[in-house]
Design a protein around this motif. Structure first.
Motif, PDB file in Angstrom:
ATOM      1  N   ASN A  29       7.615  -6.732  19.666  1.00 27.79           N
ATOM      2  CA  ASN A  29       8.444  -6.098  18.640  1.00 27.79           C
ATOM      3  C   ASN A  29       9.861  -5.832  19.116  1.00 27.79           C
ATOM      4  N   THR A  30      10.008  -5.414  20.353  1.00 24.10           N
ATOM      5  CA  THR A  30      11.351  -5.179  20.891  1.00 24.10           C
ATOM      6  C   THR A  30      12.159  -6.470  20.880  1.00 24.10           C
ATOM      7  N   GLU A  31      11.495  -7.569  21.198  1.00 26.64           N
ATOM      8  CA  GLU A  31      12.150  -8.874  21.268  1.00 26.64           C
ATOM      9  C   GLU A  31      12.832  -9.243  19.948  1.00 26.64           C
ATOM     10  N   TRP A  32      12.106  -9.140  18.839  1.00 27.42           N
ATOM     11  CA  TRP A  32      12.720  -9.541  17.566  1.00 27.42           C
ATOM     12  C   TRP A  32      13.683  -8.485  17.046  1.00 27.42           C
ATOM     13  N   LEU A  33      13.373  -7.205  17.292  1.00 27.89           N
ATOM     14  CA  LEU A  33      14.289  -6.154  16.836  1.00 27.89           C
ATOM     15  C   LEU A  33      15.654  -6.287  17.504  1.00 27.89           C
ATOM     16  N   GLU A  34      15.658  -6.534  18.810  1.00 24.28           N
ATOM     17  CA  GLU A  34      16.935  -6.669  19.527  1.00 24.28           C
ATOM     18  C   GLU A  34      17.666  -7.949  19.145  1.00 24.28           C
ATOM     19  N   LYS A  35      16.936  -8.960  18.721  1.00 23.56           N
ATOM     20  CA  LYS A  35      17.567 -10.222  18.308  1.00 23.56           C
ATOM     21  C   LYS A  35      18.320 -10.047  16.988  1.00 23.56           C
ATOM     22  N   TYR A  36      17.722  -9.324  16.034  1.00 25.96           N
ATOM     23  CA  TYR A  36      18.295  -9.216  14.693  1.00 25.96           C
ATOM     24  C   TYR A  36      18.932  -7.864  14.383  1.00 25.96           C
ATOM     25  N   PHE A  37      18.458  -6.803  15.001  1.00 22.63           N
ATOM     26  CA  PHE A  37      18.898  -5.452  14.649  1.00 22.63           C
ATOM     27  C   PHE A  37      19.043  -4.636  15.929  1.00 22.63           C
ATOM     28  N   VAL A  38      18.616  -3.394  15.859  1.00 22.54           N
ATOM     29  CA  VAL A  38      18.522  -2.528  17.032  1.00 22.54           C
ATOM     30  C   VAL A  38      17.160  -1.835  16.950  1.00 22.54           C
ATOM     31  N   VAL A  39      16.698  -1.356  18.076  1.00 19.74           N
ATOM     32  CA  VAL A  39      15.450  -0.601  18.099  1.00 19.74           C
ATOM     33  C   VAL A  39      15.789   0.826  17.673  1.00 19.74           C
ATOM     34  N   GLU A  40      15.208   1.244  16.566  1.00 24.50           N
ATOM     35  CA  GLU A  40      15.472   2.573  16.008  1.00 24.50           C
ATOM     36  C   GLU A  40      14.501   3.596  16.610  1.00 24.50           C
ATOM     37  N   PRO A  41      14.833   4.878  16.511  1.00 22.71           N
ATOM     38  CA  PRO A  41      13.937   5.905  17.057  1.00 22.71           C
ATOM     39  C   PRO A  41      12.501   5.814  16.523  1.00 22.71           C
ATOM     40  N   THR A  61      16.416  -8.504   4.070  1.00 27.04           N
ATOM     41  CA  THR A  61      16.546  -9.805   3.405  1.00 27.04           C
ATOM     42  C   THR A  61      17.171 -10.881   4.290  1.00 27.04           C
ATOM     43  N   ILE A  62      17.754 -10.523   5.435  1.00 22.48           N
ATOM     44  CA  ILE A  62      18.251 -11.587   6.329  1.00 22.48           C
ATOM     45  C   ILE A  62      17.094 -12.302   7.024  1.00 22.48           C
ATOM     46  N   ILE A 104      10.372 -12.910   4.503  1.00 24.24           N
ATOM     47  CA  ILE A 104      10.327 -12.581   3.074  1.00 24.24           C
ATOM     48  C   ILE A 104       9.585 -13.678   2.313  1.00 24.24           C
ATOM     49  N   TYR A 105       9.834 -14.925   2.676  1.00 24.35           N
ATOM     50  CA  TYR A 105       9.141 -16.053   2.047  1.00 24.35           C
ATOM     51  C   TYR A 105       7.628 -15.923   2.230  1.00 24.35           C
ATOM     52  N   ILE A 106       7.201 -15.614   3.453  1.00 19.68           N
ATOM     53  CA  ILE A 106       5.767 -15.474   3.729  1.00 19.68           C
ATOM     54  C   ILE A 106       5.182 -14.301   2.943  1.00 19.68           C
ATOM     55  N   TYR A 107       5.892 -13.179   2.909  1.00 20.14           N
ATOM     56  CA  TYR A 107       5.382 -12.019   2.171  1.00 20.14           C
ATOM     57  C   TYR A 107       5.171 -12.387   0.700  1.00 20.14           C
ATOM     58  N   ARG A 108       6.159 -13.046   0.111  1.00 23.03           N
ATOM     59  CA  ARG A 108       6.033 -13.441  -1.301  1.00 23.03           C
ATOM     60  C   ARG A 108       4.894 -14.445  -1.487  1.00 23.03           C
ATOM     61  N   LYS A 109       4.787 -15.384  -0.571  1.00 18.46           N
ATOM     62  CA  LYS A 109       3.724 -16.399  -0.638  1.00 18.46           C
ATOM     63  C   LYS A 109       2.345 -15.747  -0.684  1.00 18.46           C
ATOM     64  N   GLY A 116      15.951  -1.394   6.880  1.00 20.43           N
ATOM     65  CA  GLY A 116      15.179  -1.813   5.704  1.00 20.43           C
ATOM     66  C   GLY A 116      16.034  -1.838   4.447  1.00 20.43           C
ATOM     67  N   ASN A 117      16.176  -3.016   3.848  1.00 20.57           N
ATOM     68  CA  ASN A 117      16.888  -3.100   2.576  1.00 20.57           C
ATOM     69  C   ASN A 117      15.999  -3.693   1.485  1.00 20.57           C
ATOM     70  N   ILE A 118      14.706  -3.872   1.809  1.00 26.05           N
ATOM     71  CA  ILE A 118      13.741  -4.338   0.826  1.00 26.05           C
ATOM     72  C   ILE A 118      12.381  -3.712   1.145  1.00 26.05           C
ATOM     73  N   LYS A 119      11.713  -3.295   0.084  1.00 25.08           N
ATOM     74  CA  LYS A 119      10.364  -2.757   0.202  1.00 25.08           C
ATOM     75  C   LYS A 119       9.482  -3.642  -0.665  1.00 25.08           C
ATOM     76  N   MET A 120       8.331  -4.013  -0.135  1.00 25.00           N
ATOM     77  CA  MET A 120       7.424  -4.879  -0.873  1.00 25.00           C
ATOM     78  C   MET A 120       6.026  -4.282  -0.848  1.00 25.00           C
ATOM     79  N   GLU A 121       5.266  -4.597  -1.892  1.00 25.04           N
ATOM     80  CA  GLU A 121       3.947  -4.019  -2.035  1.00 25.04           C
ATOM     81  C   GLU A 121       2.963  -5.099  -2.474  1.00 25.04           C
ATOM     82  N   LEU A 122       1.752  -4.967  -2.000  1.00 31.49           N
ATOM     83  CA  LEU A 122       0.653  -5.831  -2.437  1.00 31.49           C
ATOM     84  C   LEU A 122      -0.454  -4.938  -2.954  1.00 31.49           C
TER      85      LEU A 122
END
Length: 154
Positions: free
Chosen positions: A21-33, A118-119, A124-129, A146-152
């Motif tokens: 999780n740290t790996e992808w968070l640091e790649k795209y965003f920051v690790v939040e508290p 959404t970046i 997002i494609y997989i979640y919708r699929k 987080g700029n999108i919330k999705m529900e199933l």
């Protein structure tokens, strides 16, 4: 590619959970508290509170992970889903997603929710699929990115 097995959390995999999780968070965003809280004490903050963590294992390697964070009876957040860069492109994320949904349905849960950004177009494609639909984001979501919330609905 060797067979992918989905396995349950064991304390020896806690470091893998945090690292993936740290790996992808640091790649795209920051690790939040909130991320740090969940990753550094995943057993106390997810498992011990009625949640679950699963891993995709290929041979002896942990290739991916996700958690189900209990929000209420029958209502869980799908969170901390990650696949190691060295295993991406092999549909491991989709195997984890299918396992997640099957697990939720087998347990008679009502719904799953997730927060994303959404970046992350592939995610997002997989979640919708898999049937997740966008729902309104609350005023103070648990993650700043987080700029999108999705529900199933199960």
């Amino acid at each position: 590619m060797k067979d992918v097995k989905i396995i349950s959390f064991e304390p020896k995999y806690a470091k893998d959970f945090a690292q993936l999780n740290t790996e992808w968070l640091e790649k795209y965003f920051v690790v939040e508290p909130h991320d740090t809280e969940l990753m550094e004490a995943c057993e106390e903050n997810i498992i011990d509170k009625g949640g679950f963590i699963f891993f995709a294992q290929v041979g002896e390697s942990i290739a991916g992970t996700f958690s189900l964070i209990k929000l209420d009876n029958g209502f869980y957040e799908l969170g901390k889903m990650a696949v190691s860069p060295s295993f991406q492109g092999h549909k491991i994320g989709q195997k984890l997603m299918q396992f997640c949904i099957d697990y939720a349905r087998t347990n008679g849960w009502e719904r799953l929710v997730l927060y994303s950004n959404t970046i992350l177009e592939n995610a997002i494609y997989i979640y919708r699929k898999y049937g997740f639909k966008e729902v309104p984001l609350e005023e103070n979501p648990p993650y700043l990115r987080g700029n999108i919330k999705m529900e199933l609905i199960l």
